[in-house]
Design a protein around this motif. Structure first.
Motif, short mmCIF file in Angstrom:
data_model
loop_
_atom_site.label_atom_id
_atom_site.label_comp_id
_atom_site.label_asym_id
_atom_site.label_seq_id
_atom_site.Cartn_x
_atom_site.Cartn_y
_atom_site.Cartn_z
N ALA A 144 0.85 -1.19 0.00
CA ALA A 144 0.00 0.00 0.00
C ALA A 144 0.88 1.24 0.00
O ALA A 144 1.94 1.26 0.64
N GLY A 145 0.44 2.24 -0.71
CA GLY A 145 1.16 3.51 -0.75
C GLY A 145 0.20 4.66 -0.88
O GLY A 145 -0.97 4.47 -1.24
N ILE A 146 0.69 5.84 -0.58
CA ILE A 146 -0.13 7.04 -0.73
C ILE A 146 0.68 8.10 -1.46
O ILE A 146 1.83 8.36 -1.13
N TYR A 147 0.05 8.64 -2.48
CA TYR A 147 0.65 9.71 -3.28
C TYR A 147 -0.07 11.01 -2.97
O TYR A 147 -1.29 11.04 -2.85
N ILE A 148 0.70 12.09 -2.89
CA ILE A 148 0.16 13.43 -2.70
C ILE A 148 0.50 14.24 -3.94
O ILE A 148 1.59 14.11 -4.51
N VAL A 149 -0.43 15.08 -4.34
CA VAL A 149 -0.24 15.94 -5.51
C VAL A 149 0.65 17.12 -5.12
O VAL A 149 0.40 17.79 -4.12
N VAL A 158 3.33 16.75 -10.29
CA VAL A 158 3.70 15.35 -10.08
C VAL A 158 2.92 14.77 -8.89
O VAL A 158 2.47 15.49 -8.02
N PHE A 159 2.79 13.44 -8.92
CA PHE A 159 2.33 12.70 -7.76
C PHE A 159 3.58 12.24 -7.02
O PHE A 159 4.48 11.65 -7.63
N CYS A 160 3.66 12.52 -5.73
CA CYS A 160 4.83 12.13 -4.92
C CYS A 160 4.41 11.06 -3.91
O CYS A 160 3.47 11.26 -3.13
N LEU A 161 5.14 9.94 -3.92
CA LEU A 161 4.91 8.87 -2.95
C LEU A 161 5.44 9.35 -1.61
O LEU A 161 6.62 9.67 -1.49
N ILE A 162 4.57 9.40 -0.60
CA ILE A 162 5.02 9.88 0.71
C ILE A 162 5.09 8.78 1.76
O ILE A 162 5.72 8.96 2.79
N GLU A 163 4.44 7.65 1.48
CA GLU A 163 4.48 6.53 2.43
C GLU A 163 4.12 5.26 1.71
O GLU A 163 3.28 5.26 0.81
N GLN A 164 4.78 4.17 2.09
CA GLN A 164 4.43 2.87 1.53
C GLN A 164 4.72 1.77 2.53
O GLN A 164 5.58 1.90 3.40
N VAL A 165 3.98 0.67 2.39
CA VAL A 165 4.19 -0.55 3.15
C VAL A 165 4.25 -1.66 2.11
O VAL A 165 3.41 -1.74 1.22
N ARG A 171 8.00 9.21 -7.94
CA ARG A 171 7.31 10.35 -8.52
C ARG A 171 6.72 9.93 -9.86
O ARG A 171 7.32 9.15 -10.58
N GLU A 172 5.55 10.47 -10.16
CA GLU A 172 4.95 10.24 -11.47
C GLU A 172 4.40 11.57 -11.98
O GLU A 172 3.59 12.21 -11.30
N LYS A 173 4.85 11.98 -13.15
CA LYS A 173 4.37 13.23 -13.74
C LYS A 173 2.90 13.12 -14.09
O LYS A 173 2.43 12.05 -14.50
N PHE A 174 2.20 14.23 -13.99
CA PHE A 174 0.81 14.26 -14.42
C PHE A 174 0.73 13.90 -15.89
O PHE A 174 1.54 14.35 -16.69
N GLY A 175 -0.24 13.08 -16.22
CA GLY A 175 -0.48 12.73 -17.61
C GLY A 175 0.35 11.58 -18.13
O GLY A 175 0.21 11.20 -19.28
N SER A 176 1.19 10.99 -17.28
CA SER A 176 2.11 9.97 -17.80
C SER A 176 1.88 8.56 -17.25
O SER A 176 2.69 7.69 -17.49
N GLY A 177 0.80 8.32 -16.54
CA GLY A 177 0.62 6.97 -16.00
C GLY A 177 -0.77 6.72 -15.46
O GLY A 177 -1.70 7.51 -15.65
N GLU A 178 -0.88 5.61 -14.75
CA GLU A 178 -2.17 5.16 -14.23
C GLU A 178 -2.73 6.07 -13.14
O GLU A 178 -3.94 6.19 -13.00
N GLY A 198 -4.67 13.60 -3.33
CA GLY A 198 -3.80 12.45 -3.45
C GLY A 198 -4.56 11.20 -3.88
O GLY A 198 -5.76 11.24 -4.14
N ILE A 199 -3.80 10.10 -3.92
CA ILE A 199 -4.35 8.81 -4.32
C ILE A 199 -3.74 7.72 -3.45
O ILE A 199 -2.52 7.66 -3.28
N ILE A 200 -4.61 6.88 -2.92
CA ILE A 200 -4.16 5.66 -2.24
C ILE A 200 -3.96 4.62 -3.34
O ILE A 200 -4.81 4.47 -4.20
N ASN A 201 -2.85 3.90 -3.28
CA ASN A 201 -2.55 2.90 -4.30
C ASN A 201 -2.22 1.59 -3.59
O ASN A 201 -1.30 1.54 -2.77
N ILE A 202 -2.98 0.56 -3.91
CA ILE A 202 -2.82 -0.76 -3.28
C ILE A 202 -2.46 -1.77 -4.36
O ILE A 202 -3.10 -1.80 -5.42
N TYR A 203 -1.46 -2.59 -4.10
CA TYR A 203 -1.10 -3.69 -5.01
C TYR A 203 -1.44 -5.00 -4.34
O TYR A 203 -1.09 -5.22 -3.18
N ILE A 204 -2.15 -5.86 -5.08
CA ILE A 204 -2.61 -7.14 -4.55
C ILE A 204 -2.27 -8.24 -5.55
O ILE A 204 -2.63 -8.13 -6.73
N PRO A 205 -1.60 -9.30 -5.11
CA PRO A 205 -1.30 -10.40 -6.04
C PRO A 205 -2.59 -11.06 -6.54
O PRO A 205 -3.47 -11.39 -5.75
#
Length: 148
Positions: free
Chosen positions: A45-50, A54-61, A69-76, A109-116
């Motif tokens: 799990a991670g959280i990005y802040i605008v 750019v979106f900046c990852l500020i925390e992840q587990v 970092r992900e530029k606006f307009g360049s990804g999911e 921001g956006i919460i981003n969760i990765y699940i197998p």
């Protein structure tokens, strides 16, 4: 443990975060830590802040496919922001759930969760849960942490 009980326990953990988080940054970190507690192997799990363009990852587990970092307009993340709703993206063996949160109409921001894929089946119940978490973040920003 069934899925409903699992999600209820996560709701409780996330709901307790404002009791000990004194700042908005501590709150964001606490939410991600709560989501990462007692989850399945391979989950992250991670959280990005605008910030400025750019979106900046500020925390992840966990070890997800997080970019710092992900530029606006360049990804999911940008696609999720444009849609303005909880979104699933499937990669080869991983699903990503992204849930945006706002201050009024302004994306914060956006919460981003990765699940197998092979370890957990995402259902409507999961989508509702992540939507609830993003609305909870919005409410806490507005009421307790007062976004400027």
């Amino acid at each position: 443990m069934d899925k409903s009980q699992f999600l209820d326990e996560l709701r409780l953990e996330v709901g307790l975060v404002p009791d000990y988080a004194g700042t908005i940054q501590e709150f964001y970190k606490g939410v991600i830590q709560a989501l990462g507690k007692n989850t399945i192997e391979g989950f992250s799990a991670g959280i990005y802040i605008v910030t400025d363009y750019v979106f900046c990852l500020i925390e992840q587990v966990g070890k997800g496919l997080f970019m710092e970092r992900e530029k606006f307009g360049s990804g999911e993340l940008s696609k999720c922001a444009i849609r303005g709703e909880t979104t699933i993206v499937q990669y080869h063996d991983t699903n990503s759930i992204m849930a945006p949160f706002y201050d009024g109409h302004h994306l914060i921001g956006i919460i981003n969760i990765y699940i197998p894929v092979h370890r957990y089946d995402i259902s409507e119940e999961d989508m509702i849960f992540f939507h609830e978490v993003s609305r909870f973040i919005e409410a806490q920003q507005k009421n307790k942490y007062k976004m400027d």
